[in-house]
Scaffold this motif. Structure first.
Motif: not given
Length: 326
Positions: A32-61
């Motif tokens: 199914w095409r996502r443009a016609n539906e409601v959908s999403g992507l959610l990530i549970k981040v490892a670490g407590a608390p995680p290093v936000k900069g590391d997560v952002l660098a991973m996503l950008d990479g």
């Protein structure tokens, strides 16, 4: 605007009550095409608390370097709940035009050391409310698909009662318990209700400031444009009562519901000078969270009487707090 979208979606589902639901599987839904539906992507981040900069660098990479996406095409929203640290991801449509492509992104991200698990979901848009009455959730961890869950709404007797007009929209909302895939997902993630998986990118509204905890645990999130002076009134009342602004407005709504005056315009004697819409008072957008049942009653009045939600809520506020009695 959202009230009209909700009303249109419910009308479409009800209009198709006698149509047989399409036999589907989670595998078939991936086309199914996502443009016609409601959908999403959610990530549970490892670490407590995680290093936000590391997560952002991973996503950008991943998105910018590996997938060659342009800056700004994919959005991220970091937020925390009692169940952990999360990132809502809204990839560019060209990267994930279908659920299959979105799941491929989730699978790839689940291999990253910063990711504990990746979750995708599908809720039908208005176009498919007539042919697909259900919702699906996929989970990925360590480069593997760990589960896929499809819940067909017609397996719920309450949904069948709603189709037959035996339950109101609000009563159906209350009945959508843990057997529903998105209800269970909200509980798993610590998100205040399935609303945030039913409408596009609602998780992004949780990111900046979280949500008030004095209005319930099954919430709707609404943006209202109200006169600036009215917003100041609500803020001052909330501060005096040591409550959230959402709670202050919800209390007003509950008072008017009890008086059976919901959707009624205040009298001229009750109104403040800035309530006169013909004078075009300066307005400002504010985000409010309401108990799903309370919101459902307000939304139904708005739909039935062709009113804006801003009118329903601002009228309720003024009836509960008449200007003439100050």
């Amino acid at each position: 605007m959202k009230a009209l979208w909700v009303g249109a979606w419910l009308w479409a589902a009800a209009a198709g009550a006698e149509k047989a639901p399409r036999a589907v599987t989670t595998e078939a839904l991936e086309s199914w095409r996502r443009a016609n539906e409601v959908s999403g992507l959610l990530i549970k981040v490892a670490g407590a608390p995680p290093v936000k900069g590391d997560v952002l660098a991973m996503l950008d990479g991943y998105f910018l370097t590996q997938l060659k996406s342009e800056a700004g095409e994919t959005s991220y929203a970091f937020f925390q709940t009692p169940k952990g640290y999360w990132v809502a991801v809204a990839p560019a449509e060209k990267l994930a035009p279908t659920m299959q492509r979105l799941n491929a992104l989730a699978l790839a991200l689940s291999k990253k050391p910063q990711v504990e698990q990746a979750i995708t979901w599908l809720h039908p848009g208005a176009e498919h409310a007539l042919t697909f009455e259900g919702e699906a959730v996929w989970r990925f961890a360590s480069g593997q698909k760990t589960s896929s869950v499809l819940y067909r709404w017609r397996d719920d007797p309450a949904y069948l009662q709603w189709l037959n007009g035996e339950l109101t929209d609000t009563q159906l909302t209350k009945a959508q318990g843990a057997q529903y895939a998105l209800t269970a997902l909200a509980e798993e993630c610590g998100v205040p209700g399935r609303w945030f998986f039913e409408y596009p990118n609602e998780l992004f509204f949780l990111a900046p400031n979280g949500w008030p905890h004095d209005v319930g645990d099954n919430l709707a999130m609404i943006s209202l444009y109200l006169p600036v002076a009215t917003l100041v009134e609500i803020q001052q009342h909330a501060e005096a009562g040591k409550m959230s602004q959402s709670r202050a407005l919800q209390n007003a709504l509950a008072q008017v519901i009890e008086a059976k005056e919901l959707g009624e315009e205040p009298s001229a004697a009750q109104k403040a000078p800035w309530d006169d819409t013909s004078a075009k008072p300066k307005t400002r957008r504010a985000d409010f969270f309401f108990d799903r049942q309370v919101f459902g009653e307000a939304n139904q009045v708005a739909v039935d009487n062709s009113l804006s939600l801003a009118s329903v809520f601002s009228w309720a506020w003024r009836k509960a707090h008449p200007y003439s009695k100050k």
